[in-house]
Structure formats: C-alpha cells, structure tokens
Write a protein that holds these residues in place. Structure first.
Motif, PDB file in Angstrom:
ATOM      1  N   GLU A 194       1.062  -1.250  -0.145  1.00 38.00           N
ATOM      2  CA  GLU A 194       0.182  -0.067  -0.132  1.00 38.00           C
ATOM      3  C   GLU A 194       0.898   1.236   0.289  1.00 38.00           C
ATOM      4  O   GLU A 194       0.624   2.245  -0.545  1.00 38.00           O
ATOM      5  N   ARG A 195       1.949   1.308   0.799  1.00 37.67           N
ATOM      6  CA  ARG A 195       3.023   2.389   0.760  1.00 37.67           C
ATOM      7  C   ARG A 195       3.601   2.584  -0.480  1.00 37.67           C
ATOM      8  O   ARG A 195       3.699   3.801  -1.024  1.00 37.67           O
ATOM      9  N   ALA A 196       3.834   1.559  -1.149  1.00 36.29           N
ATOM     10  CA  ALA A 196       4.669   1.480  -2.213  1.00 36.29           C
ATOM     11  C   ALA A 196       4.008   2.205  -3.360  1.00 36.29           C
ATOM     12  O   ALA A 196       4.203   3.009  -4.205  1.00 36.29           O
ATOM     13  N   LEU A 197       2.620   1.705  -3.306  1.00 36.56           N
ATOM     14  CA  LEU A 197       1.628   2.218  -4.477  1.00 36.56           C
ATOM     15  C   LEU A 197       1.377   3.855  -4.333  1.00 36.56           C
ATOM     16  O   LEU A 197       1.304   4.654  -5.480  1.00 36.56           O
ATOM     17  N   ALA A 198       1.307   4.142  -2.760  1.00 39.26           N
ATOM     18  CA  ALA A 198       1.185   5.626  -2.613  1.00 39.26           C
ATOM     19  C   ALA A 198       2.298   6.272  -3.188  1.00 39.26           C
ATOM     20  O   ALA A 198       2.086   7.315  -3.663  1.00 39.26           O
ATOM     21  N   ALA A 199       3.486   5.771  -2.917  1.00 33.85           N
ATOM     22  CA  ALA A 199       4.785   6.342  -3.252  1.00 33.85           C
ATOM     23  C   ALA A 199       4.889   6.379  -5.079  1.00 33.85           C
ATOM     24  O   ALA A 199       5.341   7.542  -5.407  1.00 33.85           O
ATOM     25  N   GLN A 200       4.385   5.511  -5.585  1.00 35.92           N
ATOM     26  CA  GLN A 200       4.463   5.570  -6.991  1.00 35.92           C
ATOM     27  C   GLN A 200       3.501   6.423  -7.620  1.00 35.92           C
ATOM     28  O   GLN A 200       3.878   7.271  -8.268  1.00 35.92           O
ATOM     29  N   ARG A 201       2.217   6.642  -6.897  1.00 34.77           N
ATOM     30  CA  ARG A 201       1.207   7.613  -7.395  1.00 34.77           C
ATOM     31  C   ARG A 201       1.740   9.097  -7.274  1.00 34.77           C
ATOM     32  O   ARG A 201       1.654   9.917  -8.201  1.00 34.77           O
ATOM     33  N   GLU A 202       2.655   9.200  -6.274  1.00 35.81           N
ATOM     34  CA  GLU A 202       3.307  10.648  -5.893  1.00 35.81           C
ATOM     35  C   GLU A 202       4.502  10.960  -6.815  1.00 35.81           C
ATOM     36  O   GLU A 202       4.651  11.917  -7.467  1.00 35.81           O
ATOM     37  N   MET A 203       5.362   9.763  -6.797  1.00 38.14           N
ATOM     38  CA  MET A 203       6.509   9.893  -7.556  1.00 38.14           C
ATOM     39  C   MET A 203       6.605   9.700  -9.016  1.00 38.14           C
ATOM     40  O   MET A 203       7.412  10.062  -9.753  1.00 38.14           O
ATOM     41  N   GLY A 204       5.619   8.695  -9.534  1.00 40.40           N
ATOM     42  CA  GLY A 204       5.580   8.212 -10.791  1.00 40.40           C
ATOM     43  C   GLY A 204       6.503   7.082 -11.097  1.00 40.40           C
ATOM     44  O   GLY A 204       7.053   6.792 -10.031  1.00 40.40           O
ATOM     45  N   GLY A 205       6.674   6.582 -12.085  1.00 42.21           N
ATOM     46  CA  GLY A 205       7.499   5.760 -12.385  1.00 42.21           C
ATOM     47  C   GLY A 205       6.864   4.194 -12.342  1.00 42.21           C
ATOM     48  O   GLY A 205       5.497   4.140 -11.993  1.00 42.21           O
ATOM     49  N   SER A 206       7.722   3.156 -12.564  1.00 38.32           N
ATOM     50  CA  SER A 206       7.076   1.648 -12.432  1.00 38.32           C
ATOM     51  C   SER A 206       7.139   0.994 -10.939  1.00 38.32           C
ATOM     52  O   SER A 206       8.231   1.678 -10.275  1.00 38.32           O
ATOM     53  N   LEU A 207       6.233   0.404 -10.422  1.00 37.88           N
ATOM     54  CA  LEU A 207       6.199  -0.074  -9.167  1.00 37.88           C
ATOM     55  C   LEU A 207       7.397  -0.693  -8.893  1.00 37.88           C
ATOM     56  O   LEU A 207       7.833  -0.717  -7.765  1.00 37.88           O
ATOM     57  N   ASP A 208       7.912  -1.743  -9.767  1.00 33.22           N
ATOM     58  CA  ASP A 208       9.135  -2.541  -9.409  1.00 33.22           C
ATOM     59  C   ASP A 208      10.253  -1.849  -9.027  1.00 33.22           C
ATOM     60  O   ASP A 208      10.997  -1.983  -8.133  1.00 33.22           O
ATOM     61  N   ARG A 209      10.399  -0.348  -9.715  1.00 29.02           N
ATOM     62  CA  ARG A 209      11.483   0.516  -9.489  1.00 29.02           C
ATOM     63  C   ARG A 209      11.248   0.854  -8.178  1.00 29.02           C
ATOM     64  O   ARG A 209      12.347   1.273  -7.396  1.00 29.02           O
ATOM     65  N   VAL A 210      10.178   1.263  -7.936  1.00 28.17           N
ATOM     66  CA  VAL A 210       9.765   1.986  -6.471  1.00 28.17           C
ATOM     67  C   VAL A 210      10.006   1.038  -5.431  1.00 28.17           C
ATOM     68  O   VAL A 210      10.721   1.469  -4.437  1.00 28.17           O
ATOM     69  N   LEU A 211       9.508  -0.091  -5.553  1.00 32.81           N
ATOM     70  CA  LEU A 211      10.022  -1.322  -4.495  1.00 32.81           C
ATOM     71  C   LEU A 211      11.360  -1.389  -4.304  1.00 32.81           C
ATOM     72  O   LEU A 211      11.736  -1.555  -2.951  1.00 32.81           O
ATOM     73  N   VAL A 212      12.045  -1.327  -5.255  1.00 30.76           N
ATOM     74  CA  VAL A 212      13.499  -1.792  -5.007  1.00 30.76           C
ATOM     75  C   VAL A 212      14.223  -0.575  -4.498  1.00 30.76           C
ATOM     76  O   VAL A 212      14.973  -0.498  -3.848  1.00 30.76           O
ATOM     77  N   SER A 213      13.867   0.793  -4.939  1.00 28.48           N
ATOM     78  CA  SER A 213      14.498   1.920  -4.533  1.00 28.48           C
ATOM     79  C   SER A 213      13.973   2.188  -2.943  1.00 28.48           C
ATOM     80  O   SER A 213      15.028   2.605  -2.258  1.00 28.48           O
ATOM     81  N   LEU A 214      12.863   1.606  -2.595  1.00 36.50           N
ATOM     82  CA  LEU A 214      12.600   1.886  -1.095  1.00 36.50           C
ATOM     83  C   LEU A 214      13.332   0.754  -0.384  1.00 36.50           C
ATOM     84  O   LEU A 214      12.996   0.560   0.888  1.00 36.50           O
ATOM     85  N   GLY A 215      13.995  -0.297  -0.802  1.00 33.18           N
ATOM     86  CA  GLY A 215      14.408  -1.486  -0.195  1.00 33.18           C
ATOM     87  C   GLY A 215      13.578  -2.424   0.157  1.00 33.18           C
ATOM     88  O   GLY A 215      13.837  -3.233   1.212  1.00 33.18           O
ATOM     89  N   LEU A 216      12.342  -2.424  -0.209  1.00 34.62           N
ATOM     90  CA  LEU A 216      11.455  -3.423   0.160  1.00 34.62           C
ATOM     91  C   LEU A 216      11.531  -4.863  -0.648  1.00 34.62           C
ATOM     92  O   LEU A 216      11.127  -5.859  -0.012  1.00 34.62           O
ATOM     93  N   VAL A 217      11.945  -4.801  -1.818  1.00 36.13           N
ATOM     94  CA  VAL A 217      12.181  -5.913  -2.456  1.00 36.13           C
ATOM     95  C   VAL A 217      13.483  -6.021  -3.196  1.00 36.13           C
ATOM     96  O   VAL A 217      13.969  -4.766  -3.701  1.00 36.13           O
TER      97      VAL A 217
END
Length: 581
Positions: free
Chosen positions: A35-58
């Motif tokens: 949920e947090r990663a999807l919220a970050a994606q909506r705010e920052m844009g880009g693809s979800l897989d890159r957001v997850l990796v950038s946040l250190g979640l996956v």
C-alpha cells in the motif's frame, strides 16, 4: 518485414497493483508495504517494481522474476547472456544504454530476442521493431547486468591490456575469454567448492565477523577477524587462488571477467543449520583480487540495549534521550565499533506500532519488523540526502540515518529535528565532543546544533576475558594511580588478565562488550558550543557535568572483571589522543 507486429506484452496502468499482489502472495512483500509503495508510486511516478527496489522493500532479482511471471515472458540472468550479442542494424548504443536493452539472439524467422529492464514499455518495444524491422520478443533482465554486458560489448579493451592491468600477464588474442572460461570451470570443480565451503563454514566455530582472502606471491592468505582482531588461517596454493576468488564471485553474482575494478555483492547461504548473509567486496591488487566477506549472522545479533555493556547510569540517560519526541541523537566511533547495532537496538526499543519509523541505510544490514528501511542506491541518485527529502513527505515520527556523510545530509537532519522529528544517526569521530566540531565543519551553524542535538554517544568494543582461563592479579599501587583504576576498584580487590585456553583458542578472550561515553547537551554545554569552544574544552566540561569518558567506562569494566587493562588501553588509545588534542 517492418509490418510484423511487435510481440510486446500488454500492460495497463492498473496492472501494477496485481503485480504487487503477486509479490505479496509469494511472501516477498507485506501487504502494508505494498500500500505504501503504491502511494509512493502515485506521488513519484515511474514503475512499481523500481519504486519497490528503491525503497529497499524487494530485491532486484525478486522484482524482476515477479515482473517476468506477471507478463508471461522469460527471466534471463547475466550468466545466460551470450558472450557475443548480435548487433542488428539500426540500433544505436546510446538507445540501448538509455533503455537498458540487450540483444540476445536473432533467428532466421526474423525475430529479435532481447533482454529488457522494462519489457512492459510499449514505446521501447515499438522503437526496437521500427529500427530493426524485426519482430521483438522481450525477456526480463536486471538493469545492472544488462548495463555491464553493453559496456563489454561497446567498450571492450584489448585482450593484452586486460591481461596486463589485471596482474595475470599479457594474454594473446582470444586467450582472455578462454582464461575466464577456464576460471569458471575451475571454480565449479568439487575441490574448489569444498574449499570455499570450508572457509565460509569456519566462521561459525571461530565466531568470525569477517573473512579476508588476500593474494600474495606464495598463495592466497585466508584470515578471520574474531572479536575485532585478525587471526591467520590457511594459505591456498597459488594455482588455486584465482579459482577460489572466482568461486566467491560466482556465489555473490559478480562478474568474474572483470578483474580490474572493485565490485560489491552479497551471498546468502546456510552453514551448519544457520542462515548467513555475507557482504562481499573485491578490489584488485598486484597479485590478484583481494576479497573480503563481512559476516552478517542474524542468529548472533542482539538488538537489546541491556545486553550491550551499558553501565546502569549511562543506559538510563540514553533511554531518556531516545524517548524524547524530537531532536538529534548521534552515535560516534570508528568503523566496526558497533554504532549501527546500537541504533538498531534503540529502534527496537521504540514502539513501531504507534510510531512511523523510517531508516535510510547503506547497506540495509538487518531487517527490522515494523520499520520502513530504505537502501541507498548512489548509481540511481538515491543518496542519503535525496532519500531524506522524500521521506519527510511520508510523515515519519522517527528517522534513522545510517551515516551523516556530508553537509547536505547534516542540514536536512537538522531541519527534520526542528520540525518535530527524532533523528538518530552515526558519525565517524573519536570522542563524543568531536561530533559537535564535525557538524560545524560540515557547515551547520552553532545555534542550530544547540537547538537540535540532544546528546552524543561515543562507543568502542572491547574483548571480554574468557571466563574459563582468566587469572586474577593484585595490581601494584603505582599502577592503580597511573592508570586511574583506583577510582573504580575497591581496596584490595583483584583485576584479571588474559591467559588462553582451548575454549578461547589461546587468545584469552571470548566475545565482546561495549564501552561508552554519553554526552548529554545541557544548558552549560549549549553555552560553550555557542562560544565556539573546541572539542577538548567541550570534553572537559562534559566530564565536569558527570560524563564518564570511554577510558573511564573501560576502567569500570576492568574493575568488574569483564576485560583487561591492556585491552582497554588498546581500544581507547585514539579517544585519549583525541581528548588530549
């Protein structure tokens, strides 16, 4: 041929939540983190897989595998990339690098197989088809591995230059590739595999924190760091040295063909029933590659402040500092002094259920339940400073910064504390008082330091005396006076020295404990900081205000029979010099 349709997977914007749900089902990601990663994606844009990796979640690999499964396309690792990729006409190196695309094969049916970091990008797939006139069949690959392959494809040095720079001697044309394949074959042979397994397996019995593989003219020297001190191990014969290093690099998913540049990787393995995480670093030397494996043994880590050697009075004041709602709390000391572990223990003591806690680390060494941990990725400009600017919009209560490295990070930390956040961080200084001067050197104004810094904890790790062989001795009155030990040792009480036995492998020590000095910034220290007093003056004032120095805390450990006077002198020498400067 240009009329052929591109075989690109369809990917709508609403596919990202389903992609994330796949990771949740596979146990790679928590539902709350999604949920947090999807919220970050909506705010920052880009693809979800890159957001997850950038946040250190996956991890990169887990994100890529899940994307391949979701799209129904293959996942290709760097090991499977062709040694000589095809070079279809119409494709420019700049385009391939910019979009992380590597041609894999071109078949007789007019189809081009490619590895892509983002095969869902219809624009890139269409551009590939229009540029080459071929049907494009994409597969998922890791961006870092694709970039390495492209670099070798378009910027390959001469074989002779590679041989000379790597320290293996000049190689004839075609011999460089043969040598790499020979190394790969040697590294996959049973004797080398057993040897590497034995080297890694010894960390359990030795309780080692690091493994060093150091090449010299007589072979590969193996050394283990135990309780902060390097101990010699076996020497691998010269003919096996390169194969052993290559085996470690294969396990860490590093490029064994690259022997001229430093590389970093990670090995996750199971040794004698225990999960081990090894952080691998390689650097080129005159005789070959030096490899260091940092052992992250999850089973042996204690995230409890009470077990870290704090004296009762110091622990009480430290707990008061981490309970404050805002301000900066710094932990200082050299590399390997346990700073990050102390911060982890402080975070574990805080209530993550009622407070939003975010960390920015390089690297994330241990994962803490209920805490959002961000991995720094300098190559994509996710630095401490850029991550801090972003997480302030995540409404955190507590922020932990792995290391305050530069003025920009320090300024953002100060601003964060002024806006109501508790900020925990580390600094590389010898004493607690030196941290104040270091912040000034970074460009933080004195009035901001006095307004934000609540306290500074300096710490070291000293070896514990082996409980089975330590020997009591009666210190001479002159020693009690010259060392200052008489202030803490009851009259007539003994101290202990290291002897050595089988249980401690002849060292006289087994395990480590912490010694600490905690400088609480009160009104008197704030006035001294505003006046611009130096570190020695601040240290002297803090001692007058009741602070025990590292050396004094070490003497308390000597008086308690936990360690020896020699060990305290060895560990606190730099802090004594810093205090006297």
């Amino acid at each position: 041929m240009s009329s052929r349709p591109v075989a690109a997977p369809l990917f709508a914007a609403d596919d990202w939540p389903r992609y994330g749900e796949r990771l949740v089902r596979e146990g790679k990601l928590g539902a709350r983190d999604l949920e947090r990663a999807l919220a970050a994606q909506r705010e920052m844009g880009g693809s979800l897989d890159r957001v997850l990796v950038s946040l250190g979640l996956v991890s990169d690999v887990d994100a890529a595998r899940a994307l391949a499964d979701h799209l129904g396309v293959p996942f290709v690792t760097g090991d499977a990339f062709p040694a000589v990729p095809p070079e279809p006409q119409g494709l420019l190196p700049g385009f391939l690098r910019a979009h992380h695309v590597l041609p894999l094969a071109q078949d007789d049916a007019g189809r081009l197989h490619v590895a892509m970091a983002a095969p869902q990008d219809a624009f890139v797939c269409k551009a590939l088809r229009l540029s080459t006139g071929l049907e494009v069949l994409p597969a998922v690959g890791l961006a870092a591995e694709i970039d390495k392959a492209l670099e070798r494809l378009f910027e390959e040095p001469s074989a002779e230059a590679e041989g000379l720079e790597s320290g293996f001697g000049p190689l004839g044309e075609g011999e460089a590739g043969d040598f790499v394949e020979h190394l790969r074959d040697l590294a996959s042979e049973a004797p080398v595999i057993r040897l590497v397994n034995n080297i890694i397996g010894r960390v359990i019995e030795l309780r080692a924190s690091d493994i060093h593989l150091e090449p010299f003219d007589d072979g590969l020297h193996v050394r283990y760091r135990v309780d902060g001190v390097l101990l010699p191990g076996e020497i691998v014969p010269p003919q096996q040295g390169a194969a052993v290093s290559s085996r470690v690099k294969l396990l860490a998913h590093l490029d064994i063909a690259e022997r001229r540049l430093p590389q970093d990787g990670r090995i996750k393995t199971r040794v004698k029933g225990r999960e081990l995480d090894l952080r691998v670093s390689t650097v080129p030397t005159v005789y070959g590659e030096s490899v260091v494996m940092r052992v992250l043994d999850r089973a042996s880590v204690r995230f409890s402040l009470e077990d870290m050697g704090f004296e009762k009075d110091t622990l009480e004041r430290f707990n008061q500092l981490i309970a404050r709602p805002h301000g900066i709390l710094l932990v200082t000391g050299p590399t390997g002094s346990g700073k990050t572990t102390t911060l982890y223990a402080a975070l574990a003591k805080l209530d993550a259920a009622t407070q939003k806690i975010i960390t920015v680390e390089d690297p994330v060494e241990y994962q803490l339940e209920g805490i959002n941990q961000i991995q720094v990725h300098a190559q994509i400009n996710l630095t401490f400073a850029s991550a801090l600017r972003s997480i302030l919009r995540q409404d955190p209560d507590i922020i932990m910064i792995g290391e305050m490295r530069d003025g920009e990070t320090a300024q953002i930390a100060v601003q964060s504390s002024l806006t109501g956040h508790l900020v925990l961080s580390t600094l590389h200084t010898n004493t607690a008082a030196s941290a104040v001067v270091r912040m000034q050197d970074m460009g933080v104004e004195r009035y901001l330091i006095t307004s934000t810094v609540n306290g500074v904890l300096a710490q070291r790790l000293v070896r514990r005396l082996c409980g089975h062989c330590k020997a009591a001795l009666q210190p001479a009155p002159a020693l009690l006076q010259s060392s200052g030990l008489g202030r803490f040792l009851p009259e007539g009480a003994p101290i202990y020295k290291a002897v050595g036995c089988e249980r401690c492998r002849g060292t006289g020590y087994k395990g480590r404990t912490g010694i600490h000095e905690l400088m609480v910034v009160d009104d008197a220290l704030r006035a001294a900081i505003l006046q611009g007093q130096d570190a020695a003056s601040l240290q002297h004032l803090a001692v007058q205000r009741g602070m025990h120095t590292l050396y004094d805390d070490g003497l308390r450990k000597v008086a308690a029979g936990l360690t020896s006077l020699d060990e305290v002198l060895r560990v606190t020498q730099d802090s004594q010099e810093g205090a006297d400067a």
